[in-house]
Write a protein that holds these residues in place. Structure first.
Motif, mmCIF file in Angstrom:
data_model
loop_
_atom_site.group_PDB
_atom_site.id
_atom_site.type_symbol
_atom_site.label_atom_id
_atom_site.label_comp_id
_atom_site.label_asym_id
_atom_site.label_seq_id
_atom_site.Cartn_x
_atom_site.Cartn_y
_atom_site.Cartn_z
ATOM 1 N N SER A 172 0.841 -1.208 0.000
ATOM 2 C CA SER A 172 0.000 0.000 0.000
ATOM 3 C C SER A 172 0.870 1.249 0.000
ATOM 4 N N LYS A 173 1.946 1.206 0.773
ATOM 5 C CA LYS A 173 2.873 2.351 0.788
ATOM 6 C C LYS A 173 3.474 2.576 -0.597
ATOM 7 N N ALA A 174 3.841 1.491 -1.287
ATOM 8 C CA ALA A 174 4.429 1.633 -2.624
ATOM 9 C C ALA A 174 3.443 2.301 -3.573
ATOM 10 N N PHE A 175 2.163 1.844 -3.556
ATOM 11 C CA PHE A 175 1.155 2.460 -4.417
ATOM 12 C C PHE A 175 0.999 3.940 -4.102
ATOM 13 N N ILE A 176 0.910 4.249 -2.808
ATOM 14 C CA ILE A 176 0.671 5.641 -2.396
ATOM 15 C C ILE A 176 1.862 6.524 -2.761
ATOM 16 N N TYR A 177 3.106 6.025 -2.581
ATOM 17 C CA TYR A 177 4.282 6.830 -2.934
ATOM 18 C C TYR A 177 4.283 7.162 -4.430
ATOM 19 N N ILE A 178 3.924 6.178 -5.264
ATOM 20 C CA ILE A 178 3.888 6.432 -6.709
ATOM 21 C C ILE A 178 2.804 7.457 -7.041
ATOM 22 N N CYS A 179 1.621 7.292 -6.437
ATOM 23 C CA CYS A 179 0.525 8.231 -6.721
ATOM 24 C C CYS A 179 0.864 9.631 -6.240
ATOM 25 N N PHE A 180 1.416 9.750 -5.038
ATOM 26 C CA PHE A 180 1.794 11.075 -4.534
ATOM 27 C C PHE A 180 2.830 11.733 -5.449
ATOM 28 N N TYR A 181 3.772 10.928 -5.963
ATOM 29 C CA TYR A 181 4.783 11.503 -6.866
ATOM 30 C C TYR A 181 4.124 12.043 -8.132
ATOM 31 N N LEU A 182 3.218 11.272 -8.723
ATOM 32 C CA LEU A 182 2.533 11.740 -9.927
ATOM 33 C C LEU A 182 1.696 12.978 -9.632
ATOM 34 N N MET A 183 0.992 12.971 -8.490
ATOM 35 C CA MET A 183 0.140 14.120 -8.135
ATOM 36 C C MET A 183 0.962 15.379 -7.921
ATOM 37 N N SER A 184 2.200 15.203 -7.394
ATOM 38 C CA SER A 184 3.038 16.387 -7.146
ATOM 39 C C SER A 184 3.503 17.036 -8.443
ATOM 40 N N LYS A 185 3.505 16.260 -9.561
ATOM 41 C CA LYS A 185 3.954 16.783 -10.852
ATOM 42 C C LYS A 185 2.780 17.221 -11.737
ATOM 43 N N MET A 186 1.525 17.074 -11.228
ATOM 44 C CA MET A 186 0.346 17.372 -12.034
ATOM 45 C C MET A 186 -0.357 18.621 -11.532
ATOM 46 N N LYS A 187 -1.089 19.225 -12.411
ATOM 47 C CA LYS A 187 -1.915 20.386 -12.054
ATOM 48 C C LYS A 187 -3.352 19.932 -11.809
ATOM 49 N N SER A 188 -4.218 20.899 -11.504
ATOM 50 C CA SER A 188 -5.598 20.565 -11.136
ATOM 51 C C SER A 188 -6.368 19.917 -12.273
ATOM 52 N N THR A 189 -5.878 20.092 -13.502
ATOM 53 C CA THR A 189 -6.574 19.511 -14.655
ATOM 54 C C THR A 189 -6.142 18.080 -14.949
ATOM 55 N N GLY A 190 -5.207 17.549 -14.181
ATOM 56 C CA GLY A 190 -4.695 16.217 -14.455
ATOM 57 C C GLY A 190 -5.634 15.114 -14.016
ATOM 58 N N LYS A 191 -5.274 13.871 -14.330
ATOM 59 C CA LYS A 191 -6.072 12.709 -13.967
ATOM 60 C C LYS A 191 -5.154 11.543 -13.620
ATOM 61 N N LEU A 192 -5.642 10.690 -12.721
ATOM 62 C CA LEU A 192 -4.962 9.442 -12.401
ATOM 63 C C LEU A 192 -5.810 8.288 -12.917
ATOM 64 N N LEU A 193 -5.219 7.439 -13.760
ATOM 65 C CA LEU A 193 -5.909 6.266 -14.286
ATOM 66 C C LEU A 193 -5.188 5.027 -13.773
ATOM 67 N N ILE A 194 -5.900 4.213 -12.993
ATOM 68 C CA ILE A 194 -5.310 3.020 -12.385
ATOM 69 C C ILE A 194 -6.072 1.812 -12.903
ATOM 70 N N SER A 195 -5.312 0.764 -13.273
ATOM 71 C CA SER A 195 -5.955 -0.454 -13.755
ATOM 72 C C SER A 195 -5.158 -1.663 -13.289
ATOM 73 N N SER A 196 -5.813 -2.804 -13.252
ATOM 74 C CA SER A 196 -5.148 -4.066 -12.902
ATOM 75 C C SER A 196 -5.551 -5.114 -13.931
ATOM 76 N N ASP A 197 -4.626 -5.999 -14.222
ATOM 77 C CA ASP A 197 -4.892 -7.041 -15.208
ATOM 78 C C ASP A 197 -3.876 -8.159 -15.014
ATOM 79 N N MET A 198 -4.016 -9.206 -15.762
ATOM 80 C CA MET A 198 -3.086 -10.341 -15.705
ATOM 81 C C MET A 198 -2.491 -10.541 -17.095
ATOM 82 N N SER A 199 -1.161 -10.699 -17.184
ATOM 83 C CA SER A 199 -0.519 -10.847 -18.495
ATOM 84 C C SER A 199 0.807 -11.566 -18.339
#
Length: 681
Positions: free
Chosen positions: A576-603
């Protein structure tokens, strides 16, 4: 090769002329009129070149006497420069066939010499035609019959064997060969020419009865005159035979060269179809001609001598290459060891002795077990099993010296294994340098981190300190207590978050792995982001602006799960910490118009047969090339805040789970983190 006689006032002028004319001609040098006349009396000269400043009378006399001694020669006078501004009378210029005034270039001199030689050939050709029409050439002299006795043949063979058992010394072998020929035939003059492997001209290497000046200066080009004829015909040539064909220019050149050598018969030394030398016989001391039997025996011996000369050349070439290779090996920065099929050490170069601290005398020709472990084992595996090592790092059992090793097999001419070779490099200095660099990097990183930690800790401590200072005065104020209680709680939580990041970054903590649903963990992380991101980012971004910065909610975070994902073995808290650290990093580089798209799959991918793949895309997160290259390197990352080390910590956590974390940057300002976690069977 045409011959020139050079005479000048000074040795410096002669040296300059030699450089300008190069090796295209045989050059005879005379430092005085007496030397020049002596040379003209003993050898054939095509062009006499004189360069005098003041001795005009001497040059006139020299040119006149040259014409008397050799009527077919041509004279060339190199006149001194004109006086400055043509002042006074022009200096006297003696009569000569050609003249050229200094200063002149090398091309001008060579062109004039070429013209002089062409004139000399014309004069010689006309004279030959006149003689051909008016004088009847004598027929070849009758050779007396005779047989060589067995005793004499035995003596010849013993002398010949002695000549070519001289330990590959070419000069000594040729001189002993001439001694044997001299004992057999008793010629008045005798010489042998050998081909220079560098300049491809034939030079006199041993002689009897010739003037040293002539022998040292004479050069015959391989593609002209006598050498060319012997190469083509591969038989003995007699001067009497040549004199019957003087109307042919090629034979006039041969005649001139045989005259220079004082030869009445020239015998080719041929090995493997190539002319390697020429044996020249002068008149017999008795005046009688050589018999056919004698010349046939000598021709056979000359063929064997050619093979001997070729073998000596090959030996000398191998010795030169051996010395060259030994010099290379001596000054190599790497060590090298070679063993043969008998597993004995054949090569142990100087650098190998330095690295392994073993003198070569203790190792050479000894069993490979004399080598420190594991060098002998690696050489053995390469020799007998064909296992080659390329840039393989090992540590010697004795001394703990680190080495980088490469091994390979050695093959003979039949492509059969004949041994194995090891090349190794001492990594001690490199390791010490790398360790020093790592220490410097750690110190620099520590300085930056400590400074930033102080700044991160100071922000929440300010509110806590203010609350404590005002607590006694305004404790009874309920509004004050309520406001500062909330502030202090958040600041204490911020301090706890800072401490947690530092702990995750600095040391390995134990994991509690359990099988679970990754989708549920991701959903919980999204809820956590929405509840705590505003305060967390406000305290960790110096340039945080609430109106412009990204604020996560259900409108700008989308999660598309694959509900059929199998269970994955992971530590829920750490992942959970790993996911949150990645999301916080992306959010820190984005403006209010940005978006986070998260998906899971098997490959399937290059690392695992089956894997759960989580993709986190930041739309509007545009990273520079430098940021992308240094994203997972904590020593190079620009740490404007602790969020910048988030991807480094996330990568560490994911790899501890046996997974992989990669990042891609699209051209449209879209950054994608891809997490692959292995699915246990």
């Amino acid at each position: 090769m045409r011959s020139l006689l050079l005479i000048a006032d000074t040795r410096e002028q002669l040296t300059e002329l030699q450089k300008l004319l190069g090796d295209a001609y045989t050059l005879f040098i005379a430092e005085s009129q007496g030397d020049a006349l002596e040379c003209l009396q003993i050898t054939k000269v095509d062009v006499v070149v004189g360069a005098f400043e003041t001795r005009a009378v001497e040059i006139v006399q020299l040119f006149e006497q040259a014409k008397v001694l050799q009527p077919h020669c041509v004279t060339l006078y190199l006149a001194p420069p004109l006086p400055p501004n043509n002042a006074g009378r022009e200096r006297f210029v003696p009569q000569s066939d050609f003249s050229i005034r200094r200063p002149f270039s090398g091309d001008e001199l060579r062109l004039t010499v070429k013209q002089a030689i062409e004139k000399q050939q014309l004069i010689e050709g006309l004279a030959s035609h006149r003689e051909q029409g008016s004088v009847q050439r004598p027929s070849l002299p009758l050779k007396p019959t005779g047989e060589l006795s067995l005793a004499r043949i035995g003596q010849i063979l013993r002398d010949f064997a002695k000549a070519f058992s001289s330990n590959f010394d070419l000069e000594r072998a040729l001189n002993l060969f001439l001694d044997a020929v001299g004992e057999l035939l008793r010629p008045s003059r005798l010489s042998i020419l050998a081909r220079n492997r560098t300049t491809h001209v034939f030079e006199v290497r041993a002689y009897r009865g010739l003037q040293p000046k002539v022998a040292e200066s004479l050069r015959l080009r391989a593609d002209e005159g006598l050498p060319r004829w012997l190469t083509t015909e591969a038989r003995i040539i007699h001067r009497a035979e040549v004199e019957t064909h003087l109307h042919i220019p090629a034979y006039r050149e041969i005649h001139r060269e045989m005259q220079a050598l004082r030869s009445v018969a020239s015998i080719p030394l041929i090995a493997a179809g190539a002319l390697v030398g020429i044996l020249n016989l002068g008149e017999r001391v008795t005046g009688l001609p050589y018999t056919d039997d004698e010349l046939e025996v000598l021709f056979s011996l000359a063929g064997q001598a050619a093979i001997g000369i070729q073998d000596i050349h090959l030996y000398q070439e191998l010795q030169t290459q051996k010395v060259f290779i030994e010099n290379i090996l001596t000054y190599m920065s790497n060590g090298m060891i070679s063993i043969g099929l008998d597993e004995r050490i054949r090569i142990f170069i100087h650098r190998a002795a330095e690295i392994l601290q073993k003198p070569p005398i203790e190792v050479l020709n000894e069993d490979l077990r004399q080598l420190p472990s594991p060098l002998g084992d690696l050489l053995y595996e390469t020799l007998h099993h064909g296992v080659s090592y390329d840039q393989y790092e090992i540590v010697l059992a004795a001394g703990k010296r680190p080495l980088k090793v490469s091994t390979y097999q050695v093959f003979d001419e039949r492509r059969q294994v004949s041994g194995s070779v090891m090349v190794f490099e001492d990594l001690t200095a490199q390791k010490q340098l790398d360790e020093g660099r790592r220490r410097a990097d750690r110190l620099d990183f520590l300085n930056r981190v400590v400074g930033h930690i102080a700044h991160e800790i100071k922000n929440p401590l300010v509110s806590i300190k203010t609350f404590i200072e005002l607590l006694d005065e305004r404790y009874d104020d309920p509004e004050f207590r309520s406001y500062f209680s909330n502030v202090v709680k958040h600041d204490v939580k911020a301090l706890d978050n800072i401490t947690e990041i530092l702990v995750d970054f600095s040391r390995k903590t134990p994991y509690r792995f359990e099988y679970g649903d990754v989708n549920t963990t991701i959903k919980n992380c999204i809820l956590s982001l929405m509840s705590s991101s505003r305060y967390f980012m406000k305290h960790h971004l110096e340039d945080y602006r609430e109106q412009q910065s990204f604020k996560p909610d259900i409108s700008n975070i989308e999660f598309t799960p694959n509900e059929n994902l199998p269970l994955v073995r992971f530590d829920e808290e750490k992942l959970s910490k790993a996911f949150i650290y990645i999301c916080f990093y992306l959010m820190s580089k984005m403006k209010s118009t940005g978006k986070l798209l998260i998906s899971s799959d098997m490959s399937d991918n290059e690392y695992y047969d089956k894997a759960s793949c989580i993709t986190i895309i930041g739309i509007g997160c545009n990273l520079s090339h430098t940021e992308l290259q240094q994203l997972f390197d904590p020593f190079n990352v620009e740490q404007s805040n602790l969020l910048d080390v988030g991807p480094c910590i996330a990568q560490k956590i994911i790899e501890d789970h046996g997974g992989r974390l990669n990042v891609q940057q699209a051209k449209d300002g879209q950054t994608t983190f891809m997490i692959a976690l292995p699915i246990s069977s």
